[in-house]
Design an enzyme around this catalytic site. Structure first.
Site, PDB file in Angstrom:
ATOM      1  N   ASP A  56      23.205  -1.256  42.549  1.00 23.89           N
ATOM      2  CA  ASP A  56      24.169  -1.115  43.642  1.00 23.89           C
ATOM      3  C   ASP A  56      25.392  -2.029  43.608  1.00 23.89           C
ATOM      4  OD1 ASP A  56      24.827   0.552  45.690  1.00 23.89           O
ATOM      5  OD2 ASP A  56      23.812  -0.578  47.253  1.00 23.89           O
ATOM      6  N   HIS A  85      24.825  -8.027  47.497  1.00 25.92           N
ATOM      7  CA  HIS A  85      26.011  -7.220  47.192  1.00 25.92           C
ATOM      8  C   HIS A  85      26.692  -6.656  48.439  1.00 25.92           C
ATOM      9  CE1 HIS A  85      22.542  -4.455  46.998  1.00 25.92           C
ATOM     10  NE2 HIS A  85      23.370  -3.575  47.530  1.00 25.92           N
TER      11      HIS A  85
END
Length: 969
Positions: free
Chosen positions: A106, A375
Site C-alpha cells: 500500500d 503509510h
C-alpha cells in the site's frame, strides 16, 4: 481504537476461530499494532493457545511483522528500522517466530532502501504493488513483474532480494460478477463505523455461493486467474483474496470460498487450474522451487508514483508538514533518550531511578514514533482526528522521555529533588526567568560537535559560564518572533554522547555575551527595482560571502571563500494555484499534486533586517504581497556563524542555516521556496532515499502533468551541481522537491487545500491546514569533494541537534564530580570515525533468549517469563555512511574495536552479531539465493563476515547490528 471496536478486533477473533475449523484454511497478518492491541486486550487464553498452534502449523503467517506497514517515500531509515524492530521483538519474544517475507502493498511508490532493509532483516522475498501505471503496464506485458533487486549499489548482491510487483489488479480481489449485478468474493460486506451492526448484516455483502451459481462463480474466478497467469513466468499465480477492512466476519468468508475451491479442484480438468489457500510464504516457496533465472534490477527506485495521467502522488511528500516535523523531532529525542539511559544503566547499576518505569517511558515514545511511520501517518494522508491522535501520542512520549532525561541529570548531580529541570527542547515561547539558570546540553551523536544552541531569555545583560566558571562565547539579540524576549545563542563544544552544564547569569550592567545589533532596511518594491545602480550588501564569515541586492532585498550571490567560486543565487517564494472542484478538472489533495499552471511569485515587496554580532549574523527577510501590506505570510531567517579561535568550526562555518515561516496560506495554494542559480545543472536533481542513499533524478517531460511528475521526496538531502560546484540542501523533515528549470531547485514547504471529491469528503481527507510551519534547511555550497565530506555529518548534525534542558537547580550549587568535568554521562566519551554513525545504542528490554532453540523450547513449554525486562542486553548498530568509491578516504572499510569504543560504559564481556532487527544470529541466517544471470547457481547466501574478538570491519553502506553484554550486568 475506533477501528479496533468497529472491525479489527473481530478480524483476529473470527479468523482464528475459522482457521481452527478447517485444516486447509490460511491467513496472513501484517501490522503488529492492531494484533498487539487485540492480543493484550481482547484475546482469551483459548485464542492465544490457538494462535500458537496455527503459527506452528504455518496456517497463520505474519508477514513483514513491523509495528505498521511503513511509508517508503518520506520516512527516515532509522525510523523504518525502529518500527520493524519493535514488531519483530514482540513476535520473537511471544511466539519465537521471525517473518521472512514482505507484503508492502500500500505505500505510494517504492523506495530502493526497503529491499535492502528487508534483506538485512533476513527476508527471502519482497512484494510491492503501487508503482507508476505506465511502468506497471509495460512490465506486465513483458512478464517482468518479478526480478532480483539490488537496492544498494555498494551492498549489491550481498543484500539483494527477490521482488514481486503485483499486477494491475493490485492487492484487492476484483469484485465484478458478469452474471449478477451484485459483487462477488466479499461475502462479509463492508465494515461499519462506529459500531458493528447489531444484526450482523453489513452493507454490500456479496452474492453467496449456491448450487445454482457455483459454476458461474468458478468460471469468473478461473478467468481472472488465467488472465493474470499470462503476466508471470511461472505457472503459479498469486490471487489475493481480501482488501482493506475485510475478514471481520471470517465465517461467511471461508464457508463460501471453501465451496468454490472444492468445486474448481473437482473440475480441474475442465478449468485447467487447481486452487488452494496459501500464505505469501507458500507462494514464494513455489516460485523459488521452479529454479528459473531472474533479471537483476539495480538501485533505481519506483518514485514518484502516478495512477493516471493527472494523478501524481507527489503532494503527500509535503502534506501536514507540522506532523512530519514533530515525527522527526520525536525520533531524534528518542535516539538521544535511548543512549542517555543506556549509559546511565551501565554506569550506575544501583541508581535511584526505577529502571522499569524508565523503560516504560522510552517504550511510550518507541510506540508513538513507530506508529506514525504508517503509510497513512507521516504521509499526512489521514483525517484531522487521526492526525491529532498521532500528535498526542508523540507529544506524550516526548514528555515522558524529557522527564526521564531530567531525572537522570538530577540523579547524577545529586541535586535536591525539589529543584526544577524543565526542558526547552523545542519551545521558543517561554523565556528563562531572571535567576541563575543551568542549561544542560546533551550531544547524542558519537562525534565531537561544536554548534550553537538557542535559549530564550528575558533581558540583554547576561553571561554564560561553564562547569569551571569560565566564560563561554555567546550572543544575545532581539527575537524575530517575540517582542518580550531575547534570543541567546551559546557556543557549545561537546564530545560524543556527553553532556555539559552551562550557567546563565543575569548581570547588572556589565555585559559578557556579545550583543547582536539590528539594522532595518526599507521595504523594496521588486517590480520597480532599479537595475542600473546595483547596491550589494555583504554578509561574511570564514567560509562564505553572501551578497544581498539592496534594490530588491533578495539574496544575490554566494562566494565560497576557499576556492573563490561565486554562484549567482537568488531565492523566492512562489505558490502553485490548484483546483478543488472535480467538475473543473484534476484536483490536488492530501495525496495528489495537480498544479493548473506554473508557480506564481507571492510577493512584490521584501523587507530586510540584518542582526549582526561577533559570533553570528542573522538576515531576516519578510515577503509582503505589496509595498503597503501590513502582514506577511512568508519570512526567511538566514544565519551565518563565525567561530572563535580554539574551536573546531569546520561544520558550523560551512552551513548557511535557514529557517522559514510559512502560513497561514490561502485555500488551494501550495507554497514553494525556489532557489535559482547560474549553475549549469542540465535540470538534473539528486535526492536522498530515506536518509540512506542518493538517487539521481533527471527531469522528464510528459504529455500531461510534467510539473507534478517531476517532484520527488527529500527526506534529508537534495542537491544540484555543475561540473565543479554543488549546492546542497539538508532538511529536518520531509518535503517534496523538484528542479523545474536549469540551475533551479525548489522545495515545497506547505499546502492548504480543499476539494469536493466525494471520497475525500467521506473520509474528511481535505487538507484545510491553516497552520504556520517553521521548517529548517541548511545550505552547503562548495566543490563536490568538499560537500561530499561535509554533507553526511552535517545531515546527521541537523537530524540530531543537541538536547537542551534548563532549570534552576534550586539554589543548590552541586559539587561537580570529576567525571562531569570530562563532561560525559560516564568516564570517557563514545567516538566513532567520521565515516561511521552510531545508529543505535539502546536497551530494548526484550526477554527472549538469543539462542533460537532455547527460545522456541521455552515458548513451547509455556515458560515465557512474564518477569522484568532484561537490562543486561544492549542493542548496538553501526552504519557506514559512504558508498563504494564515493570518496578516496571516507569510502574505505573501517575497523572498529567494540571493546574500546564502549569502554566508557563498562567492560564488554560478550558481543553477538545479529540480523538488522536482532532476531537472528547472523551465523545461522541463511537467506534464499535466487538464480540470476550473474549468479547461475542457486543456494543460500551468508550475509556478512562475522566479528572476531570484538573487532569489526564495517564496509561501505553496511548496517551492522550487535547485542553487547557488559561485566557485572
Amino acid at each position: 481504537q475506533e477501528s479496533m471496536h468497529a472491525y479489527a478486533a473481530n478480524v483476529y477473533s473470527s479468523v482464528v476461530e475459522e482457521l481452527m475449523k478447517g485444516k486447509q484454511r490460511k491467513f496472513i497478518a501484517v501490522e503488529q499494532e492492531f494484533f498487539r492491541l487485540w492480543w493484550d486486550a481482547v484475546a482469551t487464553d483459548t485464542y492465544k493457545q490457538q494462535v500458537h498452534q496455527l503459527l506452528q502449523e504455518g496456517r497463520l503467517e505474519f508477514v513483514i511483522g513491523g509495528q505498521v506497514m511503513h511509508d517508503e517515500a518520506v520516512t527516515l531509515i532509522d525510523d523504518q528500522i525502529l518500527q520493524l524492530t519493535e514488531g519483530h521483538g514482540f513476535l520473537y519474544e511471544t511466539f519465537g517466530i521471525r517473518p521472512q517475507f514482505s507484503w508492502h502493498v500500500d505505500p505510494f511508490g517504492a523506495s530502493a532502501t526497503t529491499p535492502t532493509l528487508f534483506a538485512l532483516a533476513g527476508f527471502n522475498a519482497h512484494l510491492i504493488s503501487r508503482i507508476d501505471y505506465n511502468l506497471k503496464a509495460d512490465m506486465q506485458k513483458n512478464k517482468k513483474l518479478q526480478f532480483v533487486w539490488q537496492g544498494s549499489p555498494s551492498l549489491s548482491e550481498r543484500q539483494e532480494i527477490f521482488t514481486h510487483v503485483m499486477d494491475q489488479y493490485s492487492y484487492c480481489t476484483p469484485s465484478q460478477l458478469p452474471f449478477s449485478n451484485r459483487s462477488g468474493f466479499y461475502w462479509n460486506g463492508i465494515a461499519v463505523f462506529p459500531d458493528p451492526p447489531k444484526d450482523g448484516v453489513y452493507p454490500n455483502m456479496s452474492l453467496p455461493v449456491t448450487d445454482t451459481n457455483i459454476h458461474l462463480y468458478a468460471q469468473t474466478m478461473v478467468a481472472n486467474i488465467k488472465e493474470r497467469a499470462a503476466w508471470f513466468q511461472t505457472s503459479d499465480v498469486l490471487w489475493p483474496w481480501g482488501c482493506d477492512k475485510q475478514f471481520f466476519n471470517a465465517s461467511v468468508q471461508y464457508s463460501n470460498m471453501d465451496l468454490l475451491l472444492d468445486y474448481i479442484n473437482k473440475h480441474s480438468d475442465e478449468f485447467g487450474v487447481t486452487v488452494q489457500y496459501a500464505t505469501v510464504g507458500d507462494y514464494f516457496k513455489a516460485v523459488y522451487s521452479r529454479k528459473l533465472s531472474w533479471q537483476i534490477r539495480d538501485s533505481q527506485d519506483f518514485l514518484p508514483y502516478s495512477t493516471e495521467p493527472f494523478q501524481a502522488w507527489t503532494g503527500f511528500y509535503t502534506s501536514r508538514s507540522t506532523l512530519k516535523g514533530i515525527a522527526r523531532r520525536a525520533s531524534s529525542l528518542l535516539y538521544a533518550g535511548e543512549s542517555f539511559f543506556t549509559q546511565y544503566v551501565q554506569k550506575h547499576p544501583a541508581s535511584s531511578i526505577c529502571k522499569c518505569r524508565a523503560l516504560k517511558q522510552l517504550q511510550s515514545l518507541r510506540w508513538a514514533v513507530s506508529e506514525v511511520q504508517h503509510h497513512d501517518g507521516i504521509t499526512g494522508t489521514e483525517s484531522p482526528k487521526v492526525k491529532d491522535m498521532y500528535m498526542n501520542n508523540l507529544m506524550y512520549g516526548m514528555f515522558n522521555v524529557k522527564k526521564l532525561i531530567a531525572s537522570i541529570i538530577f540523579d547524577m548531580n545529586n541535586a535536591k529533588k525539589n529543584g526544577e529541570v524543565y526542558s526547552s527542547i523545542y519551545s521558543k515561547d517561554s523565556a528563562m526567568p531572571d535567576v541563575d539558570q543551568y542549561v544542560v546540553v546533551y550531544n547524542p551523536l558519537a562525534w565531537n560537535i561544536t554548534t550553537f544552541v538557542m535559549v530564550s531569555v528575558s533581558h540583554l545583560a547576561i553571561g554564560v559560564y561553564d562547569e569551571l566558571g569560565q566564560s563561554v562565547p555567546a550572543q544575545v539579540q532581539s527575537s524575530a518572533e517575540s517582542r518580550s524576549t531575547y534570543d541567546l545563542y551559546i557556543l557549545v563544544a561537546i564530545s560524543g554522547l556527553s553532556y555539559r552544564k552551562y550557567n546563565v547569569k543575569p548581570l547588572n550592567g556589565k555585559q559578557s555575551a556579545f550583543m547582536g545589533r539590528s539594522v532595518k532596511y526599507k521595504r523594496k518594491d521588486r517590480t520597480r527595482a532599479d537595475q542600473q545602480s546595483q547596491q550589494l550588501l555583504p554578509v561574511v564569515n570564514n567560509c562564505y560571502q553572501v551578497l544581498f541586492d539592496q534594490n530588491t532585498n533578495l539574496m544575490h550571490s554566494i562566494t565560497e571563500r576557499e576556492t573563490n567560486q561565486t554562484v549567482q543565487l537568488t531565492q523566492e517564494f512562489l505558490e502553485y494555484h490548484v483546483n478543488g472542484d472535480v467538475m473543473k478538472g484534476p484536483i490536488s489533495d492530501n495525496y495528489l499534486f495537480a498544479p493548473n499552471a506554473s508557480a506564481v511569485p507571492v510577493s512584490k515587496a521584501v523587507g530586510l533586517e540584518v542582526v549582526s554580532g561577533n559570533l553570528m549574523t542573522e538576515i531576516r527577510q519578510y515577503f509582503y504581497s505589496n509595498v503597503t501590506t501590513q502582514d506577511y505570510i512568508y519570512a526567511v531567517y538566514t544565519r551565518l556563524y563565525t567561530v572563535p579561535e580554539g574551536y573546531d568550526g569546520k561544520l558550523l562555518c560551512h552551513r548557511i542555516e535557514q529557517e522559514y515561516s510559512v502560513g497561514p496560506l490561502e485555500l488551494n495554494r501550495e507554497a514553494v521556496l525556489r532557489t535559482s542559480t547560474n549553475l549549469n545543472t542540465r535540470q538534473l536533481l539528486y535526492t536522498d532515499s530515506n536518509g540512506y542513499q542518493i538517487q539521481k533524478r533527471p527531469f522528464k517531460a510528459y504529455v500531461n502533468n510534467t510539473v507534478a511528475r517531476n517532484y520527488y521526496p527529500m527526506v534529508q538531502t537534495a542537491y544540484i551541481e555543475d561540473d565543479t560546484t554543488r549546492l546542497m540542501l539538508l532538511a529536518e523533515r520531509a518535503h517534496g522537491v523538484s528542479s523545474q528549470g536549469n540551475g533551479q531547485v525548489e522545495v515545497m514547504l506547505h499546502r492548504r487545500l480543499w476539494n469536493n471529491l466525494q471520497w475525500d469528503l467521506n473520509y474528511n481527507l481535505t487538507l484545510n491546514d491553516s497552520s504556520v510551519v517553521r521548517p529548517v534547511i541548511w545550505l552547503i555550497l562548495g566543490t563536490k569533494g568538499v560537500t561530499n565530506i561535509l554533507y553526511r555529518t552535517s545531515g546527521l548534525a541537523l537530524e540530531h541537534r543537541p538536547v537542551v534542558m534548563f532549570g534552576a537547580l534550586s539554589g543548590d550549587k552541586p559539587k561537580l564530580p570529576r567525571q562531569l568535568r570530562q563532561n560525559s554521562v560516564h568516564g570517557s566519551p563514545v567516538t566513532v570515525p567520521p565515516n561511521l554513525h552510531l545508529q543505535t545504542l539502546s536497551i530494548p528490554g526484550w526477554r527472549y533468549s538469543s539462542n533460537h532453540a532455547e527460545q522456541v523450547r521455552s515458548i513451547r513449554m509455556g515458560k515465557q517469563k512474564q518477569g522484568d525486562a532484561d537490562f543486561s542486553r544492549v542493542l548496538l548498530r553501526i552504519r557506514h555512511l559512504y558508498e563504494v568509491g564515493e570518496d578516496p578516504v571516507l569510502s574505505q572499510p573501517m575497523m572498529v574495536n567494540l571493546k574500546s569504543l564502549l569502554k566508557g560504559l563498562g567492560s564488554v564481556v560478550a558481543v553477538e552479531e545479529r540480523s538488522l532487527t536482532g532476531t537472528w544470529d547472523v551465523n545461522t541466517l541463511k537467506r534464499w539465493k535466487w538464480k540470476t544471470a550473474q549468479y547461475p547457481s542457486k543456494g543460500f547466501s551468508n550475509s556478512t563476515e562475522t566479528s572476531e574478538n570484538c573487532i569489526v570491519t564495517v564496509h561501505p553502506k553496511e548496517i551492522r547490528t550487535f547485542f553487547v553484554y557488559f561485566q557485572g550486568q
